[in-house]
Design a protein around this motif. Structure first.
Motif, PDB file in Angstrom:
ATOM      1  N   ASN A  29      34.810  44.089  38.946  1.00 48.50           N
ATOM      2  CA  ASN A  29      35.886  45.166  39.300  1.00 48.50           C
ATOM      3  C   ASN A  29      35.496  45.959  40.594  1.00 48.50           C
ATOM      4  OD1 ASN A  29      33.681  46.731  37.982  1.00 48.50           O
ATOM      5  ND2 ASN A  29      34.383  45.611  36.219  1.00 48.50           N
ATOM      6  N   SER A  53      40.611  47.965  32.218  1.00 44.96           N
ATOM      7  CA  SER A  53      40.308  46.584  31.361  1.00 44.96           C
ATOM      8  C   SER A  53      41.072  45.438  31.465  1.00 44.96           C
ATOM      9  CB  SER A  53      40.049  47.462  29.972  1.00 44.96           C
ATOM     10  OG  SER A  53      39.497  46.297  29.123  1.00 44.96           O
ATOM     11  N   SER A 106      37.495  50.336  32.002  1.00 47.66           N
ATOM     12  CA  SER A 106      36.800  49.276  31.376  1.00 47.66           C
ATOM     13  C   SER A 106      35.146  49.924  31.020  1.00 47.66           C
ATOM     14  CB  SER A 106      36.577  48.121  32.205  1.00 47.66           C
ATOM     15  OG  SER A 106      35.596  48.522  33.329  1.00 47.66           O
ATOM     16  N   THR A 109      33.312  51.381  34.164  1.00 49.27           N
ATOM     17  CA  THR A 109      33.642  52.394  34.869  1.00 49.27           C
ATOM     18  C   THR A 109      32.699  53.426  35.078  1.00 49.27           C
ATOM     19  OG1 THR A 109      35.707  52.511  33.628  1.00 49.27           O
ATOM     20  CG2 THR A 109      34.968  54.381  34.782  1.00 49.27           C
ATOM     21  N   GLU A 410      33.947  44.878  22.516  1.00 52.28           N
ATOM     22  CA  GLU A 410      34.815  43.530  22.770  1.00 52.28           C
ATOM     23  C   GLU A 410      35.779  43.208  21.764  1.00 52.28           C
ATOM     24  OE1 GLU A 410      35.882  40.179  24.845  1.00 52.28           O
ATOM     25  OE2 GLU A 410      34.562  41.607  25.857  1.00 52.28           O
ATOM     26  N   LYS A 413      38.715  45.263  22.140  1.00 52.05           N
ATOM     27  CA  LYS A 413      39.554  44.609  23.224  1.00 52.05           C
ATOM     28  C   LYS A 413      40.623  43.316  22.820  1.00 52.05           C
ATOM     29  CE  LYS A 413      37.740  43.717  27.393  1.00 52.05           C
ATOM     30  NZ  LYS A 413      37.081  43.086  28.380  1.00 52.05           N
TER      31      LYS A 413
END
Length: 684
Positions: A29, A53, A106, A109, A410, A413
């Motif tokens: 990222n 994310s 995400s 960050t 996770e 997500k």
């Protein structure tokens, strides 16, 4: 209008993400800090733009950025409850969003927000991860970079890692970045250009150090008999193994497959050290979240027969499942000892299967996921090569891998993923699919989540039709003369190598000659029967073998015709072969039911619009038979039906979908009329 700072960030991200040497798909990222006028107060407000994310740097757009107020993010350390509760900080980011906030922030960050630099990059380059996973990575970092890049010991991504990197930046004013143990790299700069240059310098310097100081054969010598087979032989063996492998990999959840026989993979599985290194598993969290902690590796030479390989793969798969289950139970027990309740085991099947001399199969919930998993394992091989060249490969330990793989964040997500489409994970082969009913059917199946193989006599048109549907992750075009057994097998093999298996076949290829009995020649008769009766038989036979080997059931659908039961004039060869197809449906339904394979048929009325058959002369001849202009033939057909509706390719495609969807999972041996109501063709 988008803030100029954000525009710079997107451009930088796209450049970095476009080169696989810098980072893998959806990995890493980037961020930028700047100011904007607060629409409420009219005063300047400091903001952080950071890739959200689940996004990908190479294709990042404005919608993929999370936008946060820096004053609020920088206040978070004051309420940070400590590393044991750091996961709670992810929810706190939601209270720092500016305006509508953009994408979801995400876990990384904090790494961007807390580091005192205007621009920060976090990437996963193979060369950088080779340093990060080397047993003496800290010393290598000093040797290669001096004090410009600092070693940060392994820590799970999160708020504490952000604090750690911020401290490294503060305590090392001459540093431009860090190697994150077991993870990747981070670089920063006062400008976007400086951050990008620093990222690329770290990546290139690491690669140069590995090339200059590395051992030339870090994977050891080639094992006799494990060398790559010639291309035709290895692809033939891959196609022979694919159905069984796809079935094994789908034991817990159905998956789509991807095959690669790249030089990187073939060299790795030919070398003496590959069993040891494969057993150690991947290290970077981005890698093993997609590849699982380790692959399944066939321990037979390249020239082992397909039969022997299949028997051994079944044994190894059973052992893999037992080993993975034990891994999960150890990790779950440790989690409970910490007072945590881990998510349920997601499945014990491998995501990566390595076959010496042949290549690699990778699996996922869709083709893109399967392909990306394979790409990540290639990254892992490159990482292992680099680490072994200058040191020894030392990935993070099992306990840490479990904490990443079964992380509550996770799991959250995964739960945010869109609902699966009805035909997700299904692989379909449609014959005669470059136009008309076949193309409409392929489009409908793809829209419902299937991967589609467009088979047609004309390869150029098949490829164009596939491109019209989507990328090669969705559809591919292959040439197929259905009257030729070898050509049919080649088309089925192409489906296996493209998507790992085959679940759904639509026998649609056809042509028609409108002639009376006395005008019909033996050649006419043979041509009609070769394409439709024999062609359907050959396609169904090749597909049924795959479906039986997979053990996942399947669907075979025949596009027959109302002419299979309706006696029309000047149509002897066509109607007879359609009746042959109709009875093949009944015969195969009776024979293949024990394997969970459903066989059904569809009886359309004449489909004029978009039809290759009608455009090729059949339409003009049928119009002459009925005494109407050719351009009015569709209207004529419609007026003779009960519903007074013209039958379109999409109407037939709808029926194919219904037959293959779960609502009719108990239906086989059925013919569905799609003729708007032709009473003379009623089934009885």
């Amino acid at each position: 209008m988008t803030n100029p700072t954000a525009l710079q960030l997107i451009a930088r991200s796209n450049r970095l993400g476009a080169d696989s040497r810098n980072t893998n798909y959806a990995g890493g990222n980037t961020s930028a800090k700047g100011s904007e006028t607060d629409p409420v107060t009219g005063e300047p407000v400091e903001l952080l733009w950071v890739k959200g994310s689940g996004g990908d740097l190479g294709t990042l757009t404005e919608s993929g950025l999370a936008v946060l107020r820096l004053d609020r993010v920088r206040a978070l350390p004051e309420v940070y409850p400590g590393v044991e509760r750091e996961d709670e900080m992810v929810a706190a980011f939601d209270y720092c969003l500016h305006g509508k906030g953009g994408a979801a922030p995400s876990i990384d960050t904090a790494m961007h927000a807390l580091v005192d630099a205007a621009h920060v990059d976090h990437l996963h380059p193979d060369s950088g991860i080779a340093f990060a996973t080397a047993a003496d990575g800290e010393q290598l970092t000093k040797d290669a970079f001096g004090g410009r890049v600092v070693w940060v010991p392994w820590r799970r991504p999160g708020f504490q890692l952000g604090l750690d990197i911020a401290a490294v930046k503060r305590d090392n004013p001459g540093a431009i970045g860090a190697i994150l143990g077991g993870h990747g790299i981070t670089a920063w700069g006062d400008t976007s250009e400086e951050a990008e240059a620093n990222s690329l310098w770290i990546i290139e310097t690491a690669a140069a150090h590995l090339a200059e100081h590395g051992h030339p054969e870090p994977f050891g010598s080639v094992i006799d008999g494990y060398e790559a087979l010639p291309e035709d032989a290895r692809r033939a063996k891959a196609a022979a193994l694919a159905p069984v492998l796809r079935g094994l990999a789908s034991t817990d959840h159905p998956v789509v497959g991807h095959f690669t026989d790249s030089d990187v993979v073939l060299d790795f599985v030919a070398r003496a050290e590959h069993p040891r290194l494969a057993e150690l598993g991947t290290s970077c969290p981005d890698h093993f979240l997609r590849t699982k902690v380790k692959p399944l590796v066939l321990d037979l030479p390249a020239n082992a027969s397909a039969e022997d390989s299949i028997a051994r793969l079944r044994e190894l798969h059973e052992a893999y499942r037992a080993d993975y289950t034990a891994y999960y139970e150890r990790g779950a027990a440790a989690a409970r000892a910490r007072g945590e309740e881990p998510p349920a085991m997601r499945g014990a099947d491998p995501a990566i299967v390595l076959i010496p001399g042949v290549g690699m199969f990778s699996y996922g919930a869709d083709k893109q996921t399967a392909r990306v998993a394979g790409e990540f394992y290639v990254n892992a091989i490159n990482v292992m090569r680099g680490a072994e060249a200058v040191s020894s490969y030392a990935p993070i330990d099992e306990a840490e891998k479990f904490r990443i793989e079964y992380w509550a964040l996770e799991e959250a997500k995964l739960q945010r993923r869109p609902a699966r489409k009805p035909l997700a994970t299904r692989v379909a082969l449609v014959t005669g699919a470059a136009s008309g009913i076949g193309l409409a059917t392929a489009k409908r199946l793809a829209a419902e989540g299937a991967c589609v193989v467009i088979a047609d006599l004309d390869l150029e048109r098949a490829a164009a039709a596939a491109a019209e549907i989507g990328s090669s992750d969705v559809a591919v075009g292959v040439q197929a003369n259905v009257t030729d057994e070898a050509a049919v097998q080649a088309a089925v093999d192409a489906a296996l190598l493209a998507f790992g298996g085959l679940d759904l076949v639509v026998n649609n290829a056809g042509l028609s000659l409108s002639k009376s009995l006395l005008e019909t020649t033996v050649a006419d008769w043979d041509l009609q029967h070769n394409v439709m009766a024999k062609g359907s038989f050959l396609v169904s036979k090749a597909a049924a073998k795959v479906m039986i080997d997979q053990g996942l059931g399947g669907d075979i659908v025949y596009i027959s015709s109302k002419n299979s039961v309706f006696a029309g004039p000047n149509n002897i060869a066509y109607s007879a072969t359609k009746a042959d197809q109709a009875h093949q449906v009944r015969l195969l339904a009776a024979e293949l039911g024990e394997h969970g394979i459903k066989v059904n048929g569809i009886n359309p009325d004449g489909v004029v619009r978009g039809s290759g058959i009608f455009a090729g002369g059949w339409g003009a001849k049928r119009a002459a038979v009925y005494g109407v202009p050719e351009e009015k033939l569709g209207e004529y057909y419609a007026q003779r039906t009960l519903l007074k509706r013209e039958v379109l390719p999409e109407n037939v495609a709808n029926a194919v979908f219904v037959l293959c969807a779960s609502d009719l999972d108990h239906t086989t041996g059925l013919h569905i009329p799609v003729d708007a109501g032709v009473a003379a063709a009623f089934l009885r």
